[in-house]
Scaffold this motif. Structure first.
Motif, short mmCIF file in Angstrom:
data_model
loop_
_atom_site.label_atom_id
_atom_site.label_comp_id
_atom_site.label_asym_id
_atom_site.label_seq_id
_atom_site.Cartn_x
_atom_site.Cartn_y
_atom_site.Cartn_z
N GLU A 23 0.84 -1.09 -0.28
CA GLU A 23 -0.27 -0.26 0.14
C GLU A 23 0.70 1.12 0.23
OE1 GLU A 23 -3.79 1.97 2.60
OE2 GLU A 23 -2.38 0.47 3.30
N GLN A 24 0.18 1.78 -0.74
CA GLN A 24 0.97 3.44 -0.38
C GLN A 24 0.97 4.45 0.52
OE1 GLN A 24 2.57 4.58 -3.15
NE2 GLN A 24 2.23 4.00 -5.33
N ARG A 25 1.58 3.77 1.88
CA ARG A 25 1.62 4.27 3.17
C ARG A 25 2.61 3.93 3.54
NH1 ARG A 25 -2.27 7.83 4.04
NH2 ARG A 25 -2.19 7.06 6.26
N LEU A 26 3.21 4.97 4.62
CA LEU A 26 4.31 5.23 5.15
C LEU A 26 3.34 5.21 6.68
CD1 LEU A 26 5.38 8.64 3.84
CD2 LEU A 26 6.68 6.67 3.44
N PRO A 27 5.40 4.66 7.33
CA PRO A 27 5.00 4.09 8.96
C PRO A 27 4.61 5.42 9.68
CG PRO A 27 6.89 3.62 8.22
CD PRO A 27 6.24 4.49 7.14
N GLN A 28 4.98 5.41 11.00
CA GLN A 28 4.55 6.10 11.91
C GLN A 28 6.12 7.26 12.05
OE1 GLN A 28 3.48 4.80 15.62
NE2 GLN A 28 3.69 7.09 16.84
N LEU A 29 5.58 8.18 12.08
CA LEU A 29 7.19 9.05 12.27
C LEU A 29 7.29 9.12 13.81
CD1 LEU A 29 9.45 10.54 10.61
CD2 LEU A 29 8.02 12.66 10.53
N ASP A 30 8.25 8.19 14.10
CA ASP A 30 8.64 7.79 15.28
C ASP A 30 10.75 8.36 15.54
OD1 ASP A 30 9.73 6.02 14.60
OD2 ASP A 30 8.78 4.32 15.40
N GLY A 31 11.31 8.06 16.48
CA GLY A 31 12.12 8.84 16.56
C GLY A 31 13.09 7.38 15.80
N ARG B 242 6.43 -0.52 6.62
CA ARG B 242 4.91 -0.14 7.35
C ARG B 242 4.04 -2.18 6.18
NH1 ARG B 242 -0.58 1.26 5.61
NH2 ARG B 242 -1.31 2.17 7.36
N HIS B 243 4.27 -2.61 5.78
CA HIS B 243 4.03 -3.28 4.85
C HIS B 243 4.05 -4.55 5.45
CE1 HIS B 243 1.76 -6.28 2.29
NE2 HIS B 243 2.75 -7.50 2.57
N ILE B 244 5.32 -5.24 5.82
CA ILE B 244 5.61 -6.25 6.78
C ILE B 244 5.43 -5.98 8.08
CG2 ILE B 244 7.92 -7.05 7.90
CD1 ILE B 244 9.54 -5.99 4.92
N ARG B 245 4.92 -4.87 8.40
CA ARG B 245 4.99 -4.47 10.43
C ARG B 245 3.16 -4.64 10.80
NH1 ARG B 245 8.03 1.28 12.41
NH2 ARG B 245 8.95 0.04 12.71
N GLY B 246 2.52 -4.47 9.07
CA GLY B 246 1.22 -4.50 9.35
C GLY B 246 0.60 -6.34 9.06
N THR B 247 1.77 -6.61 8.42
CA THR B 247 0.58 -7.80 7.68
C THR B 247 1.47 -8.86 7.52
OG1 THR B 247 2.18 -7.81 6.04
CG2 THR B 247 -0.02 -6.90 5.73
N GLY B 248 2.88 -8.87 8.53
CA GLY B 248 3.58 -9.70 9.27
C GLY B 248 4.78 -10.92 7.85
N GLU B 249 4.18 -9.52 6.91
CA GLU B 249 4.84 -11.17 5.47
C GLU B 249 6.15 -10.63 4.90
OE1 GLU B 249 2.81 -11.79 1.37
OE2 GLU B 249 2.72 -9.93 2.05
N ARG B 250 6.92 -11.08 4.59
CA ARG B 250 8.16 -10.85 4.38
C ARG B 250 8.20 -10.76 2.73
NH1 ARG B 250 12.38 -16.09 5.52
NH2 ARG B 250 10.56 -16.88 4.86
N LEU B 251 9.40 -9.39 2.23
CA LEU B 251 9.16 -9.04 1.05
C LEU B 251 10.83 -8.80 1.18
CD1 LEU B 251 7.86 -5.99 1.48
CD2 LEU B 251 7.02 -7.42 -0.13
N MET B 252 10.64 -8.86 -0.59
CA MET B 252 12.01 -9.05 -1.65
C MET B 252 11.68 -8.08 -2.43
SD MET B 252 13.91 -11.49 -3.81
CE MET B 252 14.30 -12.71 -2.25
#
Length: 451
Positions: free
Chosen positions: A39-47, A99-109
């Motif tokens: 998805e075209q979404r960014l993760p939360q902007l934390d430290g 963000r995708h990995i954190r949200g789905t638990g799916e691994r990406l290459m």
């Protein structure tokens, strides 16, 4: 902005985070959709995320005037780990992956073809994400397919030095024509995606699509609006050494988004495309498909010369020479779209030769030094010629009357020399001349042999 004074913005992605997310939303709403990419979404902007984006700085410097035209350098090369503008899009692509990995638990290459700079930047961003703790080395990987002629431009890093990271993040070298890496990577993604997801639980993301780059490159327009607003009545062009002009499409998107805001000006700039003789396709498309003028060998200098067309080099060592293998795309699909944009907003194109770049090298070196950008004294050590090409092309275009603007913003999209990096050792790259070999590399990178 007074002459030679610089305006520096550190961590531009964090600074314009909400605007970049709006650009991603726009791309999602108007894009193709349905291709299974994250998805075209960014993760939360934390430290940790702020630190990940910390290399996304940019700056501008007024270099002075040339034949009455003001020249401003926009420095997009401030990441010391890449020295190219590919950093911006690579960080945003990897952030979306996080963000995708954190949200789905799916691994990406990630899988990308590249003439070198995109590979270096994406590899740098993946390593930064792992080092920042945003993902683990098992959750995010990258495979790059690079032409043999430019693999020496891919930067060595811990992604290759660490054996575990090297296995998960291969660089594949293809010995065919430069543009063939795009077809091979596309075929690899289509052939291997289903099996790798089923057997290894790894999703392949083929990242080459223009929409994966446009949103990040809107930072150029946002920076321009904040730090380089054009005075009323002043005609401004943006010059860029281009292969497919992804960066200018991103700038244009940012300009459009800014113009849609209440009370905003709607005064889009023109674009000046700079290319070399090996792949002048975008300039030719802009000129309705015109072919390069005929060259003849000068009886005294031995150079190939022509005087019929000011948009092409007056002199060259070879009418089909390549200044830099970075610019390897023939007949880019983006050419008609960019031509239409320039015809609507203004601008032009020019093709430069290595002879012209060398002849102007000392002048270019002195000019960019005003922006605290250092070129080596010996041009033979230069490995990335984008900056030299765009400055040379702009100087020549102004002198030949091809620029109809009061000011040109030169996009410094890349410059590094032999002392700035270590190339990947030959033992750290994998040859792949055909699909079966690439598929084997991708399976090993995904850990299939261990399942």
């Amino acid at each position: 902005m007074t002459p030679h004074r610089r305006a520096v913005l550190d961590n531009a992605i964090a600074h314009y985070y909400d605007r970049i997310q709006s650009a991603l939303d726009h791309v999602r709403e108007h894009g193709k959709g349905g291709d299974g990419t994250p998805e075209q979404r960014l993760p939360q902007l934390d430290g940790a995320t702020q630190e990940f984006f910390s290399v996304s700085g940019l700056s501008s410097t007024l270099l002075g005037t040339h034949h009455g035209v003001r020249l401003v350098l926009l420095d997009l090369m401030r990441n010391p780990g890449t020295r190219t503008t590919k950093t911006f899009a690579s960080l945003v692509i990897v952030a979306r992956a996080v963000r995708h990995i954190r949200g789905t638990g799916e691994r990406l290459m990630l899988l990308t073809p590249s003439s070198a700079n995109k590979a270096t930047a994406l590899r740098d961003a993946v390593l930064r994400a792992v080092d920042a703790g945003l993902v683990t080395r098992d959750q995010l990987r990258i495979a790059c397919v690079v032409p043999e002629e430019s693999v020496a431009k891919v930067w060595h890093s811990r992604l290759a030095a660490d054996p575990g990271l090297r296995e998960r993040n291969p660089v594949v070298v293809h010995d065919g024509p430069g543009a063939a890496v795009k077809a091979l990577a596309q075929e690899g993604a289509e052939t291997c995606a289903e099996e790798l997801r089923r057997v290894a639980g790894v999703r392949i993301w083929h990242t080459l699509d223009l929409d994966n780059y446009r949103a990040a490159d809107t930072v150029r327009a946002f920076y321009e609006a904040e730090f380089l607003p054009a005075p009323d009545g002043r005609v401004r062009w943006h010059a860029h050494a281009v292969s497919s002009a992804f960066g200018l499409f991103g700038h244009h998107l940012g300009v459009r988004l800014l113009a849609a805001e209440p009370g905003a000006r709607d005064d889009p700039p023109g674009y000046l495309l700079v290319q070399h003789l090996r792949t002048p396709d975008m300039v030719q498309d802009l000129r309705s498909g015109s072919t390069p003028p005929p060259y003849r060998r000068h009886p005294v200098s031995g150079l190939f010369v022509q005087s019929a067309d000011p948009a092409f080099p007056a002199a060259a060592f070879d009418p089909r020479e390549s200044i830099d293998p970075t610019f390897y795309t023939e007949r880019p699909a983006t050419a008609p779209r960019m031509s239409a944009l320039i015809r609507e907003q203004g601008g032009g194109g020019i093709v430069v030769s290595l002879h012209e770049c060398l002849g102007r090298y000392a002048q270019v070196r002195a000019l960019v030094a005003r922006a605290d950008v250092q070129l080596p004294a010996d041009p033979r050590t230069l490995r990335e010629w984008s900056l030299v090409m765009v400055v040379t092309g702009t100087l020549l275009a102004v002198e030949r009357g091809l620029v109809r603007a009061d000011e040109v913003v030169l996009h410094g999209s890349g410059s590094y020399d032999a002392d700035d990096y270590t190339p990947l050792p030959s033992e750290d790259v994998r040859p792949a001349g055909q699909l079966a070999t690439l598929a084997d590399v991708l399976h090993k990178a995904a850990g299939v042999q261990d399942t």
